[in-house]
Design an enzyme around this catalytic site. Sequence first.
Site, PDB file in Angstrom:
ATOM      1  CG  HIS A  67       8.938  -7.322  11.714  1.00 29.12           C
ATOM      2  ND1 HIS A  67       8.580  -6.421  10.728  1.00 29.12           N
ATOM      3  CD2 HIS A  67      10.236  -7.049  12.015  1.00 29.12           C
ATOM      4  CE1 HIS A  67       9.620  -5.642  10.454  1.00 29.12           C
ATOM      5  NE2 HIS A  67      10.635  -6.004  11.218  1.00 29.12           N
ATOM      6  CE1 TYR A 104      -3.161   4.168  17.673  1.00 28.92           C
ATOM      7  CE2 TYR A 104      -4.364   2.137  17.268  1.00 28.92           C
ATOM      8  CZ  TYR A 104      -4.167   3.280  18.010  1.00 28.92           C
ATOM      9  OH  TYR A 104      -4.976   3.549  19.084  1.00 28.92           O
TER      10      TYR A 104
END
Length: 337
Positions: A119, A221
Amino acid sequence: MQVTQMANGFDVPWAIAFLSGGAVLVTDRNEGLYIVNGAKKQKIMGTPKVVNNGQGGLLDVMVPRDFPISREIFMTFSKRQGLGSGTALAVATLSSDIKRLSNLRILFEAAPSSSTSRHYGSRIIEAQDGSLFMTLGERGQKETAQDLSLHQGSIIHLNRDGSAFRGNPFINEPTAQPHIWSYGHRNPQGLALDSKGGLWAVEHGAQGGDEINEIQKGNNYGWPVISYGRHYSSAQIGEGRSKTGMQQPSWYWDPSIAPSGMMIYSGKLWPNWRGHFFVGSLKFDYISRLSGRNLSEKERLQSPRTGRIRDVVEAPDGSIWFASETDGAIFRLAPSP
């Protein structure tokens, strides 16, 4: 539609960028930076030292609009940081013979470092005003995406020298990282500007819940508080699918397609596709085409050549190029003759 192989022999082709004059730069995550010029493919020397571990390596490459004058290119990569690693941004000058980089400078490093090897995020794009947007994954440590004192799980906004953009939303908050533009992201690996300069990102969910988001200054988000996916154990993620103060995606996939690079098309060769989104799938070997005010998937572009798609870009002539990890190759899509 015509599919043409433009170059092969890559290990993990990660990003494609075009130089003026027709040459193409390709990052090979585990091998380095290459120049493709017609039938000729050559490695470029002088790239930054990377951590080749898991999802790390040499990742994105970006050619700024002033390249014909500056000769500068920008690269993102996984950089050794103590006992761990982090996503970093470098700039260097490309020689006139396109064989080597010089004057390499590290402009930015995500903090703190992480001991995981996943990631990294790592797409970078030049905004209309010449500033830079860059994506950072949460390194598999999901809670970090809600912590503004860390860079992880954010999209950052930089001046060209790597400093925090003066209009960033948290620049005057003493406990926040001044570079952050938006946060609550899991692992955004696609980034694009629309025709009005609006910023869009696509990011990996967990088991389902891959998202396309319109990125706005200071917005949260939601990861890992809200998500349309589930943990790989099938357990619920966070508090559900919505929460006050957290943004809803413009589109999400369930099941997950494992999205990679994203491009918003100009319409040059396919006028009916003007403004459409193209997103590569690492999981299902196709390119997703999406459009509409309420964004939705219209078509899945797939052939024996698509394979595991890592990047999708528009060439200066309006053709669509993509990187296939399956074939270790770069392909070009154009209308059939």
